[in-house]
Design a protein around this motif. Structure first.
Motif, short mmCIF file in Angstrom:
data_model
loop_
_atom_site.label_atom_id
_atom_site.label_comp_id
_atom_site.label_asym_id
_atom_site.label_seq_id
_atom_site.Cartn_x
_atom_site.Cartn_y
_atom_site.Cartn_z
N ILE A 1 78.88 -52.49 -27.72
CA ILE A 1 77.95 -53.61 -27.55
C ILE A 1 77.28 -53.47 -26.18
CG2 ILE A 1 77.73 -56.12 -27.43
CD1 ILE A 1 80.40 -56.27 -29.04
N ASP A 2 78.10 -53.29 -25.18
CA ASP A 2 77.61 -53.16 -23.80
C ASP A 2 76.66 -51.97 -23.65
OD1 ASP A 2 77.85 -53.58 -20.79
OD2 ASP A 2 78.64 -51.54 -21.00
N ILE A 3 77.05 -50.84 -24.21
CA ILE A 3 76.27 -49.61 -24.01
C ILE A 3 74.88 -49.74 -24.63
CG2 ILE A 3 76.21 -47.13 -24.50
CD1 ILE A 3 79.27 -47.16 -24.38
N THR B 1 70.86 -54.28 -16.74
CA THR B 1 72.07 -54.67 -15.99
C THR B 1 72.89 -55.73 -16.72
OG1 THR B 1 71.05 -56.50 -14.80
CG2 THR B 1 70.83 -54.31 -13.81
N HIS B 2 74.10 -55.93 -16.23
CA HIS B 2 74.93 -57.04 -16.70
C HIS B 2 74.32 -58.35 -16.22
CE1 HIS B 2 78.64 -54.15 -16.70
NE2 HIS B 2 77.75 -53.86 -17.63
N GLY B 3 74.68 -59.46 -16.87
CA GLY B 3 74.23 -60.78 -16.45
C GLY B 3 75.34 -61.50 -15.70
N ASP C 1 83.77 -59.36 -21.13
CA ASP C 1 84.01 -59.25 -19.69
C ASP C 1 82.77 -59.61 -18.88
OD1 ASP C 1 82.98 -56.94 -20.79
OD2 ASP C 1 83.97 -55.59 -19.39
N HIS C 2 81.63 -59.78 -19.54
CA HIS C 2 80.40 -60.20 -18.84
C HIS C 2 79.29 -60.35 -19.87
CE1 HIS C 2 78.81 -56.18 -19.45
NE2 HIS C 2 79.97 -55.71 -19.05
N SER C 3 78.17 -60.92 -19.43
CA SER C 3 77.00 -61.03 -20.30
C SER C 3 76.01 -59.91 -19.94
CB SER C 3 76.33 -62.39 -20.09
OG SER C 3 75.76 -62.43 -18.80
N HIS C 4 74.84 -59.96 -20.57
CA HIS C 4 73.72 -59.07 -20.22
C HIS C 4 72.49 -59.93 -19.94
CE1 HIS C 4 74.98 -54.83 -20.84
NE2 HIS C 4 76.01 -55.44 -21.40
N THR C 5 71.39 -59.29 -19.54
CA THR C 5 70.17 -60.05 -19.22
C THR C 5 69.36 -60.33 -20.48
OG1 THR C 5 68.71 -58.15 -18.87
CG2 THR C 5 70.08 -58.84 -17.00
N HIS D 1 73.22 -52.56 -25.17
CA HIS D 1 72.43 -53.50 -24.36
C HIS D 1 71.85 -52.78 -23.12
CE1 HIS D 1 72.63 -57.32 -26.31
NE2 HIS D 1 73.93 -57.47 -26.22
N HIS D 2 72.64 -51.92 -22.50
CA HIS D 2 72.14 -51.19 -21.33
C HIS D 2 70.88 -50.40 -21.67
CE1 HIS D 2 75.03 -52.15 -18.27
NE2 HIS D 2 76.06 -51.72 -18.98
N ASP D 3 70.75 -50.00 -22.95
CA ASP D 3 69.56 -49.27 -23.40
C ASP D 3 68.54 -50.19 -24.07
OD1 ASP D 3 70.23 -46.82 -22.39
OD2 ASP D 3 71.17 -46.08 -24.24
ZN LIG Z 1 78.05 -52.33 -18.91
#
Ligand SMILES: [Zn+2]
Length: 290
Positions: A122-124, A243-245, A164-168, A126-128
């Protein structure tokens, strides 16, 4: 994970990262420079140690005959679920399948178990700024949680789901009920062009959606990649990696002591509550008489 103080106590380990276990002479994409083959070493440690590298072999694992289970299904990270649907040749197990097998094996422990499942893609994605993939990977995590709940007894199993965190990443634009979440918002921007309901505050997609010569936005609905599973979504600030939010994220729980997961608290509280409920660790636990 094979010989270490902590890792050697893990009973089930499933995921990617195969290249870190092999030297090139044992696996052409192996990255080790010490000539070792950690998979072979793992298998030699105990008769019950089982290694699998395909979805089929994982599904065939007999839980009661398995001591420790190591599954490495990809050279590096596992592939996106949607990527695998597009290329069925390289079929890796889903998060749901890995969760199911892990619980089958861990259920043989009389003292209970702790299982950590991460929807790490999920995180990876979002980074893209690949929102379609990110939401699909989130749905895959949801399936894994559903399966875990079906396989366990809520009277005795605490399940905690969080991030562990959100995204923008944001959802905007008052779309009517039933509209395509990946499509355009209801109204147009002040420049007369549509805008997508999903977007990011920063990321590598900036230039796809903004014409740096005319200094105008592109019409996002006219881009050739629109509708592709790996299409990018707009970013306001050009940045190599989104980036992370910083906002608070949700924590959802079911089972014993789930009611302690409520309100707003620091993230380091979560493992303390888990240890309390599971009666493990040095702190106060639910089993303490006083
Ligand atoms: Zn990340």
């Amino acid at each position: 994970m094979i010989h270490g103080e902590v890792g050697s106590k893990l009973k089930v380990m499933l995921g990617g990262g195969k290249r870190s276990f092999y030297s090139p002479e044992h696996y052409d994409k192996g990255r080790r420079t010490d000539g070792r083959n950690l998979v072979e070493e793992f298998e030699a440690l105990s008769k019950g140690n089982t290694f699998v590298k395909t979805q089929k072999k994982l599904l065939d694992v007999n839980a009661t005959e398995t001591g420790r289970l190591l599954g490495l299904f990809s050279k590096s990270h596992l592939h996106y679920h949607l990527e695998q649907l597009a290329d069925p040749e390289n079929k890796e197990p889903t998060l749901e399948e890995m969760t199911q097998k892990a619980i089958e094996v861990l259920e043989t422990e009389e003292q209970g178990y702790f299982l950590f499942v991460e929807g790490g893609k999920i995180d990876i994605s979002h980074h893209d700024t690949m929102a379609r993939i990110a939401l699909d990977e989130t749905a895959e995590l949801s399936k894994a949680v559903k399966r875990a709940r079906e396989m366990t007894n809520p009277e005795e199993t605490l399940i905690v789901v969080t991030s562990d965190h959100s995204h923008t990443f944001s959802v905007s634009g008052y779309q009517p009920r039933g509209s395509d979440i990946f499509g355009a918002a209801k109204a147009k921007g002040q420049d007369g062009k549509p805008y997508l309901a999903l977007s990011y505050a920063n990321g590598k997609s900036f230039e796809d959606f903004y014409n740096t010569e005319t200094h105008e936005r592109e019409d996002p609905t006219s881009l050739p990649t629109i509708g592709d599973f790996d299409q990018l979504f707009p970013a306001t600030v050009p940045l190599e990696s989104e980036t992370h939010g910083g906002e608070d994220v949700g924590v959802f729980a079911s089972g014993p002591w789930a009611h302690l997961f409520t309100g707003v608290y620091e993230q380091n509280t979560i493992p303390h509550i888990m240890a309390f409920a599971a009666c493990v660790g040095d702190g106060l636990t639910a089993c303490d008489k006083e």
